[in-house]
Design a protein around this motif. Sequence first.
Motif, PDB file in Angstrom:
ATOM      1  N   LYS A   3       6.051 -13.911  44.404  1.00 64.42           N
ATOM      2  CA  LYS A   3       6.877 -12.835  44.936  1.00 64.42           C
ATOM      3  C   LYS A   3       6.021 -11.589  45.137  1.00 64.42           C
ATOM      4  O   LYS A   3       5.181 -11.253  44.294  1.00 64.42           O
ATOM      5  CB  LYS A   3       8.027 -12.512  43.972  1.00 64.42           C
ATOM      6  N   GLY A  29       6.281 -13.962  53.423  1.00 66.27           N
ATOM      7  CA  GLY A  29       7.563 -13.514  53.937  1.00 66.27           C
ATOM      8  C   GLY A  29       8.288 -14.538  54.792  1.00 66.27           C
ATOM      9  O   GLY A  29       7.827 -15.667  54.998  1.00 66.27           O
ATOM     10  N   GLU A  30       9.453 -14.127  55.315  1.00 69.56           N
ATOM     11  CA  GLU A  30      10.275 -15.011  56.136  1.00 69.56           C
ATOM     12  C   GLU A  30       9.568 -15.402  57.429  1.00 69.56           C
ATOM     13  O   GLU A  30       9.787 -16.496  57.951  1.00 69.56           O
ATOM     14  CB  GLU A  30      11.616 -14.336  56.458  1.00 69.56           C
ATOM     15  N   LEU A  56       7.873  -5.857  55.741  1.00 68.68           N
ATOM     16  CA  LEU A  56       7.598  -6.663  54.545  1.00 68.68           C
ATOM     17  C   LEU A  56       7.755  -5.780  53.312  1.00 68.68           C
ATOM     18  O   LEU A  56       7.294  -4.636  53.292  1.00 68.68           O
ATOM     19  CB  LEU A  56       6.171  -7.208  54.639  1.00 68.68           C
ATOM     20  N   ALA A  60       9.724 -10.409  48.667  1.00 69.61           N
ATOM     21  CA  ALA A  60       9.509 -11.454  49.673  1.00 69.61           C
ATOM     22  C   ALA A  60       8.644 -12.570  49.083  1.00 69.61           C
ATOM     23  O   ALA A  60       7.797 -12.335  48.227  1.00 69.61           O
ATOM     24  CB  ALA A  60       8.852 -10.867  50.915  1.00 69.61           C
TER      25      ALA A  60
END
Length: 239
Positions: A3, A29-30, A56, A60
């Motif tokens: 994380k 991240g996504e 960001l 994340a």
Amino acid sequence: MGKIVKVSGPLVVATGMLDANMSDVVRVGEDRLIGEILNMTGDAASIQVYEETSGLGPGAEVVTTGAQLSVELGPGLLENIYDGIQRPLEGIMAVCGSNIKRGIEVPALDREKKWTFVPTAKVGDKVIGGDFLGDVQETPSVVQHIMVPVGVSGTIKSITGGDFTVTETVATLETDNGETKELCMMQKWPVRVGRPYTKKFPPKTPLQSGQRVIDTLFPVAKGGTAAVPGPFGSGKPVV
């Protein structure tokens, strides 16, 4: 998986990365931004992100690929145009248009294009890493030599000429411990690891540049290296 706890421009710090190693490639991240681990302190990893990090933030997810930042070597390399982490710009444009989408994943070498492989080795030959298996005429003036990967040695069991993609098997090798290894025309090599060599020749032959000021005051050897420092407009590209 870790994380993010800190974002400072392109530098990201993530915790919970005990299974990761320095120089590993991670997805952040996504958007799965590509990054590389620069430093490990306990379970905290300092990550250089090679894409825009706007949006960001802490929390994340960061996922390690378990592989070092590597380049793909093989037919098609010379015909392409890449960015600094070997993303093919023409391939990206075909997928998402003129603007590069963050986190896009396009292989550096075309997986669909076929190349004509002409064997130069034959069944029964004993080979080691760096030996030639065959040739590919990549451009009208450039012949690509297909080599046995570094660290692999043994006896060729089969080798086939014809049209292949870079991931298709062109030869099989029986290694010294009796295993069978399939070889294709593509290799991956970590960018932080220097290519091995059998013998290194010392640079001792002068390189005649034709520029008297260079040859007199800053002579350069063939096979050596030289720095060309200077401010804007001083003529570095001309040199």
